[in-house]
Design a protein around this motif. Structure first.
Motif, PDB file in Angstrom:
ATOM      1  N   ASP A 206      24.918  -3.376 -26.559  1.00  0.00           N
ATOM      2  CA  ASP A 206      25.504  -4.224 -25.527  1.00  0.00           C
ATOM      3  C   ASP A 206      26.410  -5.229 -26.228  1.00  0.00           C
ATOM      4  O   ASP A 206      25.974  -5.974 -27.105  1.00  0.00           O
ATOM      5  CB  ASP A 206      24.401  -4.954 -24.762  1.00  0.00           C
ATOM      6  CG  ASP A 206      24.958  -5.808 -23.638  1.00  0.00           C
ATOM      7  OD1 ASP A 206      25.487  -6.896 -23.951  1.00  0.00           O
ATOM      8  OD2 ASP A 206      24.861  -5.427 -22.471  1.00  0.00           O
ATOM      9  N   GLY A 209      28.307  -7.910 -22.515  1.00  0.00           N
ATOM     10  CA  GLY A 209      28.016  -7.444 -21.164  1.00  0.00           C
ATOM     11  C   GLY A 209      28.406  -6.012 -20.882  1.00  0.00           C
ATOM     12  O   GLY A 209      28.162  -5.511 -19.784  1.00  0.00           O
ATOM     13  N   GLU A 210      29.002  -5.325 -21.844  1.00  0.00           N
ATOM     14  CA  GLU A 210      29.301  -3.905 -21.694  1.00  0.00           C
ATOM     15  C   GLU A 210      28.420  -3.118 -22.664  1.00  0.00           C
ATOM     16  O   GLU A 210      28.074  -3.610 -23.735  1.00  0.00           O
ATOM     17  CB  GLU A 210      30.771  -3.609 -22.004  1.00  0.00           C
ATOM     18  CG  GLU A 210      31.746  -4.191 -21.013  1.00  0.00           C
ATOM     19  CD  GLU A 210      33.168  -3.797 -21.349  1.00  0.00           C
ATOM     20  OE1 GLU A 210      33.886  -3.347 -20.441  1.00  0.00           O
ATOM     21  OE2 GLU A 210      33.560  -3.933 -22.518  1.00  0.00           O
ATOM     22  N   ALA A 259      30.222   0.209 -18.076  1.00  0.00           N
ATOM     23  CA  ALA A 259      29.939  -0.997 -17.305  1.00  0.00           C
ATOM     24  C   ALA A 259      28.464  -1.361 -17.328  1.00  0.00           C
ATOM     25  O   ALA A 259      28.112  -2.515 -17.089  1.00  0.00           O
ATOM     26  CB  ALA A 259      30.407  -0.819 -15.862  1.00  0.00           C
ATOM     27  N   SER A 260      27.604  -0.405 -17.624  1.00  0.00           N
ATOM     28  CA  SER A 260      26.165  -0.662 -17.621  1.00  0.00           C
ATOM     29  C   SER A 260      25.463   0.326 -18.552  1.00  0.00           C
ATOM     30  O   SER A 260      26.003   1.398 -18.850  1.00  0.00           O
ATOM     31  CB  SER A 260      25.590  -0.523 -16.208  1.00  0.00           C
ATOM     32  OG  SER A 260      25.630   0.833 -15.797  1.00  0.00           O
ATOM     33  N   SER A 262      23.004   2.118 -17.713  1.00  0.00           N
ATOM     34  CA  SER A 262      22.681   3.304 -16.911  1.00  0.00           C
ATOM     35  C   SER A 262      23.869   4.258 -16.827  1.00  0.00           C
ATOM     36  O   SER A 262      23.688   5.475 -16.828  1.00  0.00           O
ATOM     37  CB  SER A 262      22.237   2.880 -15.509  1.00  0.00           C
ATOM     38  OG  SER A 262      20.973   2.237 -15.564  1.00  0.00           O
ATOM     39  N   ARG A 276      18.173   1.140 -18.574  1.00  0.00           N
ATOM     40  CA  ARG A 276      17.343   0.008 -19.005  1.00  0.00           C
ATOM     41  C   ARG A 276      16.016   0.479 -19.583  1.00  0.00           C
ATOM     42  O   ARG A 276      15.351  -0.261 -20.303  1.00  0.00           O
ATOM     43  CB  ARG A 276      17.113  -0.946 -17.831  1.00  0.00           C
ATOM     44  CG  ARG A 276      18.361  -1.740 -17.461  1.00  0.00           C
ATOM     45  CD  ARG A 276      18.207  -2.483 -16.149  1.00  0.00           C
ATOM     46  NE  ARG A 276      16.994  -3.285 -16.086  1.00  0.00           N
ATOM     47  CZ  ARG A 276      16.839  -4.465 -16.677  1.00  0.00           C
ATOM     48  NH1 ARG A 276      17.828  -4.979 -17.400  1.00  0.00           N
ATOM     49  NH2 ARG A 276      15.708  -5.124 -16.560  1.00  0.00           N
ATOM     50  N   GLN A 292      16.237  -7.457 -22.968  1.00  0.00           N
ATOM     51  CA  GLN A 292      16.877  -8.445 -22.108  1.00  0.00           C
ATOM     52  C   GLN A 292      15.888  -9.506 -21.638  1.00  0.00           C
ATOM     53  O   GLN A 292      16.217 -10.692 -21.570  1.00  0.00           O
ATOM     54  CB  GLN A 292      17.515  -7.772 -20.892  1.00  0.00           C
ATOM     55  CG  GLN A 292      18.875  -7.143 -21.162  1.00  0.00           C
ATOM     56  CD  GLN A 292      19.577  -6.745 -19.900  1.00  0.00           C
ATOM     57  OE1 GLN A 292      18.954  -6.268 -18.948  1.00  0.00           O
ATOM     58  NE2 GLN A 292      20.884  -6.925 -19.861  1.00  0.00           N
TER      59      GLN A 292
END
Length: 303
Positions: A206, A209-210, A259-260, A262, A276, A292
């Motif tokens: 990460d 945030g990406e 973006a995530s 997942s 996650r 996190q």
């Protein structure tokens, strides 16, 4: 220690969705942003009658996760934007515009052509938006000092543009060790996940945030899931060459930001997946969710 930046935003009509300007202290650049329906107000501003580069933004019906982007330049930005707004000869897709000019009026035609070429190259390299530019103009030859000035100009714009909602020019960094962690970047530990039903492992972090999957990571050889959004993303990465076939297996040819976690896990596994849970710290075995949670642990309940 990272150095902060003061970005000044001014809501011209007091509305957070209206015309706004953005600048950084001690930088000569100024960005102006607004919707297509506010074009008349935008063009009435003095900055619009200057040389500059502009960015047309619109929704992408074929891939909602990647907006359409057109990068252009003009001696007089207002004239060019009126052309793009024409019902007969203009561009249909865009609903918002951002343009970049200089407060000291020192940008020349050669400068803005250089900026246009570089911004198009940056957008193509990061692949965060779908470029509407049919041509990729070559970089203009400038004196060495001018190139230095324009590269600094670009670096400052790269800071402000994401604040305005345009992240097409943000770089993608994937440090493989703590020694390579860039100053000021928020970087997680290295996470891994196995490719379901196939040999191989994918790695990623990460970053700001990406979730960035590292070049060389394995991915499933085909999309087996039923989800359309991530399925389209998988197909696009295969067609673009980001997912390439090397010695019979599918691998990431380059680092790629998602973006995530997942979204990254879905592409790696070839089906929808909860990133996650599936991404685990390569050293501790913690899931991404557990990592996190420890960053901001819940307040203990009173007994």
């Amino acid at each position: 220690m990272a150095t902060g930046k003061q970005v000044r935003l001014f809501l011209v009509d007091g509305s957070p969705t209206g015309v706004l300007t953005a600048e950084i202290m001690n930088w000569t650049g100024r960005l102006v942003s607004g919707s297509r329906s506010e074009l008349n107000d935008l063009l009435a501003r003095g900055e619009a009658n200057s040389p500059g580069v502009y960015f047309l933004l619109g929704e992408n019906p074929e891939d909602p996760d990647r907006r359409l982007l057109y990068v252009g330049e003009a001696d007089d930005v207002a004239i060019r934007l009126r052309q793009h707004n024409s019902a007969s000869t203009g561009k249909e897709f865009w609903s918002r515009v951002i343009f970049l000019t200089s407060k000291d009026a020192n940008l020349t035609k050669a400068h803005v052509r250089y900026l246009e070429s570089r911004f198009i190259a940056l957008a193509a390299a990061t692949d965060r938006c779908a470029l509407e530019n049919g041509n990729r103009p070559p970089t203009v030859n400038l004196p060495e000092a001018d190139i230095s000035d324009m590269e600094y100009f670009i670096s400052q714009a790269q800071i402000v543009l994401p604040v305005l909602g345009l992240d097409a020019f943000r770089g993608r960094l994937l440090p493989t060790s703590s020694e390579r962690t860039p100053i000021g970047e928020h970087v997680s530990p290295l996470f891994e996940m196995k490719v379901p039903a196939e040999e191989g492992v994918a790695q990623g972090r990460d970053i700001n945030g990406e979730f960035v999957v590292a070049a060389g990571s394995r991915a499933r050889s085909s999309w087996t899931g039923s989800g359309q959004n991530y399925g389209r993303l998988y197909d696009r990465l295969r067609k673009s060459g980001t997912l390439d076939v090397v010695e019979g297996v599918v691998v990431f040819a380059d680092d790629h930001a998602f973006a995530s976690p997942s979204a990254a896990a879905a592409v790696v596994s070839g089906r929808n997946a909860n990133g996650r849970i599936t991404w685990r710290d390569s050293n501790t075995g913690q899931t991404f969710a557990q990592w996190q949670e420890q960053l901001a642990p819940p307040i203990p309940e009173e007994s």
